[in-house]
Design a protein around this motif. Sequence first.
Motif, mmCIF file in Angstrom:
data_model
loop_
_atom_site.group_PDB
_atom_site.id
_atom_site.type_symbol
_atom_site.label_atom_id
_atom_site.label_comp_id
_atom_site.label_asym_id
_atom_site.label_seq_id
_atom_site.Cartn_x
_atom_site.Cartn_y
_atom_site.Cartn_z
ATOM 1 N N GLY A 21 -33.149 55.217 9.882
ATOM 2 C CA GLY A 21 -34.483 54.750 9.554
ATOM 3 C C GLY A 21 -34.643 54.102 8.196
ATOM 4 N N TYR A 22 -33.531 53.680 7.562
ATOM 5 C CA TYR A 22 -33.636 53.059 6.246
ATOM 6 C C TYR A 22 -33.900 51.554 6.316
ATOM 7 C CZ TYR A 22 -31.936 57.452 4.339
ATOM 8 O OH TYR A 22 -31.821 58.772 3.986
ATOM 9 N N GLY A 23 -34.041 51.020 7.507
ATOM 10 C CA GLY A 23 -34.332 49.597 7.671
ATOM 11 C C GLY A 23 -33.579 49.035 8.857
ATOM 12 N N SER A 24 -33.880 47.788 9.185
ATOM 13 C CA SER A 24 -33.165 47.128 10.280
ATOM 14 C C SER A 24 -31.719 46.858 9.865
ATOM 15 C CB SER A 24 -33.846 45.802 10.630
ATOM 16 O OG SER A 24 -33.726 44.886 9.551
ATOM 17 N N ARG A 25 -30.878 46.582 10.840
ATOM 18 C CA ARG A 25 -29.476 46.267 10.514
ATOM 19 C C ARG A 25 -29.403 45.055 9.591
ATOM 20 N NH1 ARG A 25 -25.815 46.993 15.973
ATOM 21 N NH2 ARG A 25 -26.741 48.942 16.692
ATOM 22 N N ARG A 26 -30.228 44.062 9.865
ATOM 23 C CA ARG A 26 -30.214 42.846 9.035
ATOM 24 C C ARG A 26 -30.610 43.175 7.593
ATOM 25 N NH1 ARG A 26 -33.134 37.714 11.501
ATOM 26 N NH2 ARG A 26 -31.498 38.166 13.030
ATOM 27 N N TYR A 27 -31.630 44.023 7.438
ATOM 28 C CA TYR A 27 -32.072 44.418 6.096
ATOM 29 C C TYR A 27 -30.966 45.182 5.375
ATOM 30 C CZ TYR A 27 -34.507 47.170 2.525
ATOM 31 O OH TYR A 27 -34.877 47.764 1.351
ATOM 32 N N ILE A 28 -30.334 46.136 6.063
ATOM 33 C CA ILE A 28 -29.263 46.925 5.454
ATOM 34 C C ILE A 28 -28.089 46.034 5.067
ATOM 35 C CG2 ILE A 28 -27.586 48.762 5.837
ATOM 36 C CD1 ILE A 28 -30.455 49.753 5.485
ATOM 37 N N GLU A 29 -27.712 45.120 5.955
ATOM 38 C CA GLU A 29 -26.599 44.210 5.650
ATOM 39 C C GLU A 29 -26.885 43.367 4.412
ATOM 40 O OE1 GLU A 29 -26.073 42.096 9.267
ATOM 41 O OE2 GLU A 29 -24.922 43.690 10.249
ATOM 42 N N LYS A 30 -28.140 42.934 4.266
ATOM 43 C CA LYS A 30 -28.526 42.156 3.079
ATOM 44 C C LYS A 30 -28.371 42.995 1.815
ATOM 45 C CE LYS A 30 -32.379 39.551 1.093
ATOM 46 N NZ LYS A 30 -33.782 39.084 1.291
#
Length: 245
Positions: free
Chosen positions: A13-22
């Motif tokens: 729940g720490y963010g979307s995969r795209r957000y985490i990858e960024k």
Amino acid sequence: MSEKIQKILSNLGYGSRRYIEKKIFLGVVYINAVKVSIGDRFEYDNIKSITINQKNYCIKFDPKRVLIYNKPIGEICTRKDEKNRNTVFKNLPKLLFSRWITVGRLDYRTSGLLLFTNYGELAYRLMHPNYMIIREYLVNVFGIFSKKKMNILNKGIFLDNSISRFHSIKYLSGSKNNKWFSVSLFQGKNKEVRRLWKYIGIEVNQLIRIRYGDVILPKSLRVKDFLEVNFSLIKKIFRSVSLKY
């Protein structure tokens, strides 16, 4: 079993995969005080601490949960809004160690069934077209009808680089130019139902989602209320996208 760190953090729940990858690309994600790279793999049990943007988190888990929410017209599917409009997250119960994730979206003018989960992989699979999760809507439409127009909806039109079509169209009630239909489809493109009707010159007056996969909007669930999915149904939802609960 180890998984890629961007997938783990999204599931928690720490963010979307795209957000985490960024964030990983920017070098601001640390696991157990060590900076990680995209694709690094971990086991959940071996993660003791998480740091994102210099904020430290002690790793703890909420149980996997799914909520049914009866969304009203006028709420938006974002956590915050610059115009200070009501969001679908406002009335949800609090989570201790994770956050609610919407399973797809409903636009500002659409009401009805909206699913939430705190397990990112479940949300991802329920939205992914490969899993062919059906969505069903009640729709009130206004315009001049013809067999030719209905055939176009059955055949499909080109939207967002692929063909969009209704899986089923069932007339329910109404007469002349004002009618109610039940429609279903397997994709979740932005405003897809409205755009399909608009293509044939028919205006959507009201749109209500009543089903998402194995979940049907309970008739007893009032607008703005939520309902926790019971154990037997949540297991069924997980199985529908090849996940174990």
